[in-house]
Write an enzyme that holds these catalytic residues in place. Structure first.
Site, mmCIF file in Angstrom:
data_model
loop_
_atom_site.group_PDB
_atom_site.id
_atom_site.type_symbol
_atom_site.label_atom_id
_atom_site.label_comp_id
_atom_site.label_asym_id
_atom_site.label_seq_id
_atom_site.Cartn_x
_atom_site.Cartn_y
_atom_site.Cartn_z
ATOM 1 C CB SER A 144 -0.866 -0.011 1.276
ATOM 2 O OG SER A 144 -1.399 1.267 1.563
ATOM 3 C CE1 TYR A 157 -3.854 0.467 3.978
ATOM 4 C CE2 TYR A 157 -5.266 -1.414 4.439
ATOM 5 C CZ TYR A 157 -4.595 -0.601 3.537
ATOM 6 O OH TYR A 157 -4.670 -0.876 2.183
HETATM 7 P P1 NAP Z 1 -11.913 -4.887 -0.665
HETATM 8 O O1 NAP Z 1 -12.739 -4.347 -1.778
HETATM 9 O O2 NAP Z 1 -12.302 -4.582 0.757
HETATM 10 O O3 NAP Z 1 -11.759 -6.494 -0.840
HETATM 11 C C1 NAP Z 1 -11.006 -7.186 0.115
HETATM 12 C C2 NAP Z 1 -11.397 -8.642 -0.012
HETATM 13 O O4 NAP Z 1 -10.721 -9.411 1.009
HETATM 14 C C3 NAP Z 1 -12.902 -8.840 0.227
HETATM 15 O O5 NAP Z 1 -13.417 -9.814 -0.637
HETATM 16 C C4 NAP Z 1 -12.922 -9.298 1.659
HETATM 17 O O6 NAP Z 1 -14.069 -9.996 2.037
HETATM 18 C C5 NAP Z 1 -11.699 -10.195 1.681
HETATM 19 N N1 NAP Z 1 -11.307 -10.528 3.074
HETATM 20 C C6 NAP Z 1 -11.263 -9.699 4.130
HETATM 21 N N2 NAP Z 1 -10.896 -10.369 5.222
HETATM 22 C C7 NAP Z 1 -10.726 -11.670 4.858
HETATM 23 C C8 NAP Z 1 -10.354 -12.866 5.543
HETATM 24 N N3 NAP Z 1 -10.096 -12.862 6.859
HETATM 25 N N4 NAP Z 1 -10.286 -14.021 4.843
HETATM 26 C C9 NAP Z 1 -10.567 -14.035 3.512
HETATM 27 N N5 NAP Z 1 -10.919 -12.941 2.791
HETATM 28 C C10 NAP Z 1 -10.990 -11.775 3.473
HETATM 29 O O7 NAP Z 1 -10.432 -4.368 -0.817
HETATM 30 P P2 NAP Z 1 -9.624 -3.941 -2.132
HETATM 31 O O8 NAP Z 1 -9.701 -2.470 -2.287
HETATM 32 O O9 NAP Z 1 -9.967 -4.828 -3.280
HETATM 33 O O10 NAP Z 1 -8.148 -4.258 -1.597
HETATM 34 C C11 NAP Z 1 -7.568 -5.533 -1.779
HETATM 35 C C12 NAP Z 1 -6.183 -5.442 -1.168
HETATM 36 O O11 NAP Z 1 -5.508 -4.294 -1.708
HETATM 37 C C13 NAP Z 1 -6.207 -5.240 0.342
HETATM 38 O O12 NAP Z 1 -5.102 -5.917 0.919
HETATM 39 C C14 NAP Z 1 -6.004 -3.723 0.484
HETATM 40 O O13 NAP Z 1 -5.409 -3.397 1.735
HETATM 41 C C15 NAP Z 1 -5.070 -3.452 -0.642
HETATM 42 N N6 NAP Z 1 -5.034 -2.080 -1.133
HETATM 43 C C16 NAP Z 1 -6.171 -1.458 -1.546
HETATM 44 C C17 NAP Z 1 -6.068 -0.157 -2.078
HETATM 45 C C18 NAP Z 1 -7.262 0.617 -2.559
HETATM 46 O O14 NAP Z 1 -7.125 1.846 -2.762
HETATM 47 N N7 NAP Z 1 -8.413 0.008 -2.735
HETATM 48 C C19 NAP Z 1 -4.824 0.461 -2.194
HETATM 49 C C20 NAP Z 1 -3.701 -0.219 -1.731
HETATM 50 C C21 NAP Z 1 -3.818 -1.488 -1.225
HETATM 51 P P3 NAP Z 1 -15.214 -9.137 2.769
HETATM 52 O O15 NAP Z 1 -16.050 -8.585 1.674
HETATM 53 O O16 NAP Z 1 -15.926 -10.098 3.651
HETATM 54 O O17 NAP Z 1 -14.527 -8.038 3.577
HETATM 55 C C1 GCO Z 2 -6.983 5.225 3.182
HETATM 56 C C2 GCO Z 2 -7.088 4.289 2.003
HETATM 57 C C3 GCO Z 2 -5.708 3.784 1.625
HETATM 58 C C4 GCO Z 2 -5.827 2.842 0.476
HETATM 59 C C5 GCO Z 2 -4.516 2.296 0.064
HETATM 60 C C6 GCO Z 2 -3.577 3.339 -0.431
HETATM 61 O O1 GCO Z 2 -7.889 5.198 4.031
HETATM 62 O O2 GCO Z 2 -6.010 5.992 3.209
HETATM 63 O O3 GCO Z 2 -7.933 3.199 2.294
HETATM 64 O O4 GCO Z 2 -5.126 3.156 2.724
HETATM 65 O O5 GCO Z 2 -6.638 1.763 0.793
HETATM 66 O O6 GCO Z 2 -3.944 1.511 1.062
HETATM 67 O O7 GCO Z 2 -2.444 2.683 -0.971
#
Ligand code: NAP
Ligand code: GCO
Length: 264
Positions: A144, A157
């Site tokens: 992230s 986080y």
């Molecule tokens: P998301 O839409 O919240 O999807 C996360 C997925 O992980 C959901 O299907 C969730 O299920 C599942 N999950 C959560 N806890 C779990 C567990 N204990 N066992 C199995 N599955 C589980 O998140 P996303 O935005 O796609 O992000 C995916 C990854 O990228 C995460 O690691 C997040 O931290 C990272 N990330 C996201 C962003 C962003 O801007 N979106 C940026 C940087 C990094 P539920 O629906 O039940 O929660």
């Molecule tokens: C926040 C956002 C970010 C993104 C991502 C950025 O609240 O700042 O959720 O943390 O999820 O991790 O890289």
């Protein structure tokens, strides 16, 4: 270009019913991989299976809470029996709790650490022995911006994602000699359900202040799409990256390089 092919490979993407995990799994499928995914309950797995089917992908879906070490061990053994040995692991499943640190309970802090840091350790530990026997493996940890930066309300986080950066480097260090490459992808701000609260249209119809803030901090002047992560993930999952190890590839539209646009 065959180096970028994933044909014949089995890829496990955790938490991939939708969002970033789904987009990465779809890109892997387009590169030839067999897709295995899990989610935390059957409803989500069914939702994911329907989405994959609609996209012409014959994915294998399983219910598994990635924080439960025994469940993960049983899950990986079931996949190895029913589908085959996992060649590529993407530790994608993750949660966030946006709470000011001094208002956050230790229980909430631990839950975020458990899913975002302990779980990648647990799942990686479950798949590495078979990767060693097979003579190769790819592990990609979804890090992230918070692997590098802090901000208000995301202490747990950021601690987890900072730790995940170093777990990535340590797996690379400890298992590189077995032809296992472990790298990270650090997405910028991506439009998924996880960030939906940060993009909500305001009662007066204006954009969320945080939405406008991220636009000003991103040279690309846009939020990322989950699909923006597919190509970088295919690269790190393929033979094209066999000498890339312990690297965090930031896919952020330039946020980490940019001081931000001067307020008008
Ligand atoms: P998301 O839409 O919240 O999807 C996360 C997925 O992980 C959901 O299907 C969730 O299920 C599942 N999950 C959560 N806890 C779990 C567990 N204990 N066992 C199995 N599955 C589980 O998140 P996303 O935005 O796609 O992000 C995916 C990854 O990228 C995460 O690691 C997040 O931290 C990272 N990330 C996201 C962003 C962003 O801007 N979106 C940026 C940087 C990094 P539920 O629906 O039940 O929660
Ligand atoms: C926040 C956002 C970010 C993104 C991502 C950025 O609240 O700042 O959720 O943390 O999820 O991790 O890289």
């Amino acid at each position: 270009m065959d180096k970028f092919s994933l044909s014949g490979k089995i890829a496990l993407v955790t938490g991939a019913s939708y969002g970033i995990g789904y987009a990465i799994a779809k890109a892997f499928s387009e590169a030839g991989a067999t897709i295995v995914f899990n989610d935390i309950n059957q409803e989500l797995v069914d939702k994911g299976l329907n989405s994959y089917k609609a996209d012409g992908i014959d994915a294998h879906g399983y219910v598994c809470d990635v924080t439960d070490e025994k469940a993960v061990g049983d899950f990986v053994a079931k996949v190895e029996k029913e589908v085959g040995v996992i060649d590529i692991l993407v530790n994608n499943a993750g949660i966030i709790k946006r709470i000011p640190m001094c208002d956050m309970s230790a229980e909430d802090f631990r839950k975020v650490i458990d899913v975002d840091l302990n779980a990648p350790f647990i799942v990686s530990k479950a798949v590495i022995p078979s990767m060693i026997k097979k003579g190769h493996g790819k592990i990609i940890n979804i890090c992230s911006m918070m692997s590098e930066l802090g901000r208000e309300t995301v202490s747990a986080y950021a601690a987890a994602k900072g730790g995940l950066k170093m777990l990535t480097k340590n797996i690379a260090s400890e298992y590189g000699e077995y032809n296992i490459q472990c790298n990270g992808i650090g997405p910028g701000y991506i439009a998924t359900p996880q960030t939906a609260p940060l993009r909500e249209i305001q009662p007066d119809g204006s954009r969320h202040p945080f939405d406008k803030f991220i636009i000003s901090k991103t040279p690309a002047a846009r939020w990322g799409d989950a699909e923006d992560l597919g190509g970088p993930a295919v690269f790190l999952a393929s033979d094209a990256s066999n000498f890339v190890n312990g690297h965090i590839l930031y896919v952020d539209g330039g946020i980490l390089a940019y001081i931000g646009k001067q307020p008008q």
